[in-house]
Design an enzyme around this catalytic site. Structure first.
Site, short mmCIF file in Angstrom:
data_model
loop_
_atom_site.label_atom_id
_atom_site.label_comp_id
_atom_site.label_asym_id
_atom_site.label_seq_id
_atom_site.Cartn_x
_atom_site.Cartn_y
_atom_site.Cartn_z
N TYR A 50 0.84 -1.21 0.00
CA TYR A 50 0.00 0.00 0.00
C TYR A 50 0.88 1.26 0.00
O TYR A 50 0.39 2.35 -0.21
CB TYR A 50 -0.93 0.05 1.22
CG TYR A 50 -1.91 -1.10 1.36
CD1 TYR A 50 -2.08 -2.04 0.34
CD2 TYR A 50 -2.66 -1.25 2.52
CE1 TYR A 50 -2.97 -3.09 0.49
CE2 TYR A 50 -3.56 -2.30 2.67
CZ TYR A 50 -3.69 -3.22 1.65
OH TYR A 50 -4.58 -4.27 1.80
N HIS A 106 0.65 -11.52 2.31
CA HIS A 106 -0.42 -10.82 1.58
C HIS A 106 -1.18 -11.74 0.61
O HIS A 106 -2.41 -11.73 0.57
CB HIS A 106 0.19 -9.62 0.83
CG HIS A 106 -0.77 -8.52 0.54
ND1 HIS A 106 -0.39 -7.20 0.48
CD2 HIS A 106 -2.10 -8.53 0.29
CE1 HIS A 106 -1.46 -6.46 0.21
NE2 HIS A 106 -2.50 -7.24 0.08
N1 LIG Z 1 -5.65 -8.43 1.74
C1 LIG Z 1 -5.97 -8.00 0.54
O1 LIG Z 1 -5.60 -8.61 -0.47
C2 LIG Z 1 -6.78 -6.75 0.42
C3 LIG Z 1 -7.32 -6.38 -0.83
C4 LIG Z 1 -8.12 -5.23 -0.89
C5 LIG Z 1 -8.34 -4.46 0.25
N2 LIG Z 1 -7.78 -4.83 1.46
C6 LIG Z 1 -8.03 -4.07 2.71
O2 LIG Z 1 -9.45 -3.89 2.86
C7 LIG Z 1 -9.71 -2.51 3.07
C8 LIG Z 1 -11.10 -2.14 2.57
O3 LIG Z 1 -11.27 -2.51 1.23
P1 LIG Z 1 -11.78 -1.54 0.07
O4 LIG Z 1 -11.40 -0.13 0.34
O5 LIG Z 1 -11.35 -2.17 -1.20
O6 LIG Z 1 -13.34 -1.72 0.10
P2 LIG Z 1 -14.60 -1.29 1.02
O7 LIG Z 1 -14.15 -0.93 2.38
O8 LIG Z 1 -15.59 -2.35 0.79
O9 LIG Z 1 -15.16 -0.02 0.26
C9 LIG Z 1 -14.56 1.22 0.33
C10 LIG Z 1 -15.44 2.19 -0.45
O10 LIG Z 1 -16.73 2.28 0.17
C11 LIG Z 1 -17.00 3.63 0.49
N3 LIG Z 1 -17.68 3.62 1.80
C12 LIG Z 1 -17.14 3.28 3.00
N4 LIG Z 1 -18.07 3.34 3.96
C13 LIG Z 1 -19.24 3.71 3.37
C14 LIG Z 1 -20.56 3.94 3.85
N5 LIG Z 1 -20.88 3.79 5.12
N6 LIG Z 1 -21.51 4.30 2.94
C15 LIG Z 1 -21.19 4.48 1.64
N7 LIG Z 1 -19.96 4.27 1.13
C16 LIG Z 1 -18.99 3.89 1.99
C17 LIG Z 1 -15.68 4.34 0.54
O11 LIG Z 1 -15.80 5.67 0.07
P3 LIG Z 1 -15.33 6.94 0.96
O12 LIG Z 1 -13.87 6.75 1.23
O13 LIG Z 1 -15.63 8.10 0.10
O14 LIG Z 1 -16.17 6.90 2.22
C18 LIG Z 1 -14.84 3.54 -0.47
O15 LIG Z 1 -15.03 4.04 -1.77
C19 LIG Z 1 -8.58 -1.81 2.33
O16 LIG Z 1 -8.45 -0.48 2.75
C20 LIG Z 1 -7.42 -2.68 2.72
O17 LIG Z 1 -6.98 -2.35 4.05
C21 LIG Z 1 -7.02 -5.97 1.54
#
Ligand SMILES: NC(=O)c1ccc[n+]([C@@H]2O[C@H](COP(=O)([O-])OP(=O)(O)OC[C@H]3O[C@@H](n4cnc5c(N)ncnc54)[C@H](OP(=O)(O)O)[C@@H]3O)[C@@H](O)[C@H]2O)c1
Length: 276
Positions: A50, A106
């Site tokens: 990241y 990861h």
């Molecule tokens: N281990 C892995 O391979 C892997 C892969 C992908 C991700 N990750 C981890 O998982 C975390 C989260 O994943 P992600 O960011 O892909 O997906 P997510 O948390 O499912 O979705 C994030 C999106 O949803 C929006 N959002 C958040 N809360 C909301 C709410 N209450 N209402 C409406 N929209 C909302 C955010 O926009 P705003 O920011 O504008 O609120 C952002 O665009 C990452 O940050 C990372 O730490 C790990």
């Protein structure tokens, strides 16, 4: 602050809702992560890939929250599988920390054939006191069993893609059978988040909650520890408060019924997808 918690196999408790930090970088990233800590998040999820471990550490320092009240986890990338302990030492240097709360592999990158070597490196780092808990991300049951067979050490955590469109019933059960805590990445379903889906809207109305809170409450009900990311302090707070929403079993089933045959957000099958 009292928070709903989940337990690792050794009894360590973690906040039930953590904060995902990808792709938060630079000054705006520090501000967003600092705001998350200030609204009450105590588990921060980062990764070498990241490229924001520095920002996470800066936000922690700026928040003034004592280090021992936070659970900070990072992930080693595929290119470091042969060199896991050195990777962890570099993360510690970047973050200015003596110890991480958890380090995960990861992705297994099976064609590389080094994930057991990486696991041995994590065990070594844990024994050296560089990390309290070790785990994995994107591991299947077969990958988990290969680690345990080779080393006798079971991961504490498996962080996987998990959201209502891809509920991962079988992998959650496989983790639970092995005493592994399942964390959910992209817990909302990111750009595909089913905020407008009928079961989510109905539960939101019934509980006076937002659709985002309903999705996170569904995670807690099925035993998943979600890691939502948001740049908005208001949505960060909203997401954390989802722990107060108690869905009925009928609502949980209806939301799980949103599953699609292939609900993955991208082609992230851990047997095939590789990330270095
Ligand atoms: N281990 C892995 O391979 C892997 C892969 C992908 C991700 N990750 C981890 O998982 C975390 C989260 O994943 P992600 O960011 O892909 O997906 P997510 O948390 O499912 O979705 C994030 C999106 O949803 C929006 N959002 C958040 N809360 C909301 C709410 N209450 N209402 C409406 N929209 C909302 C955010 O926009 P705003 O920011 O504008 O609120 C952002 O665009 C990452 O940050 C990372 O730490 C790990």
């Amino acid at each position: 602050m009292t928070q709903t918690t989940r337990s690792l196999a050794d009894g360590t408790t973690l906040p039930a809702i953590g904060f995902g930090t990808y792709p938060l970088r630079g000054d705006d990233g520090v501000a967003a992560i600092r705001s998350a800590i200030e609204v009450g998040y105590r588990l921060l999820d980062t990764a070498v890939n990241y490229r924001n471990e520095r920002e996470v550490a800066e936000a922690v320092r700026a928040s003034g929250v004592p280090r021992d009240e936070l659970f900070i986890q990072t992930k080693i990338p595929g290119r470091d599988h042969g060199n896991a302990r050195r990777s962890i030492e570099t993360s510690l240097e970047i973050m200015g920390l003596d110890e991480l709360d958890a380090v995960l592999i990861h992705w297994p990158n099976p064609s590389q054939g080094l994930f057991v070597t990486a696991w041995e490196g994590l065990i070594d780092a844990q024994q050296a006191g560089l990390v309290r808990h070790i785990g994995v991300s994107n591991f299947t049951a077969a990958h988990l069993d290969a680690l345990v067979e080779a080393t006798g050490v079971t991961p504490a955590i498996n962080q996987i893609e998990l959201h209502p469109l891809f509920p991962q019933d079988a992998q959650r059960a496989a983790d639970a059978e092995r005493g592994i805590l399942t964390q959910a990445w992209s817990p909302m379903g990111k750009r595909e988040a089913p905020f407008d889906a009928a079961p989510v809207v109905a539960a939101a109305q019934a509980h006076g909650a937002t659709p985002g809170q309903v999705i996170l409450a569904w995670h807690l009900a099925v035993g998943s520890l979600p890691l939502p990311k948001s740049t908005s302090p208001q949505r960060q707070q909203e997401n954390l408060a989802a722990a107060q929403v108690a869905l009925t079993s009928a609502e949980v089933s209806a939301i799980g019924g949103l599953a699609r045959e292939d609900g993955r957000l991208f082609d992230g099958d851990p047997d095939l997808h590789e990330e270095m």
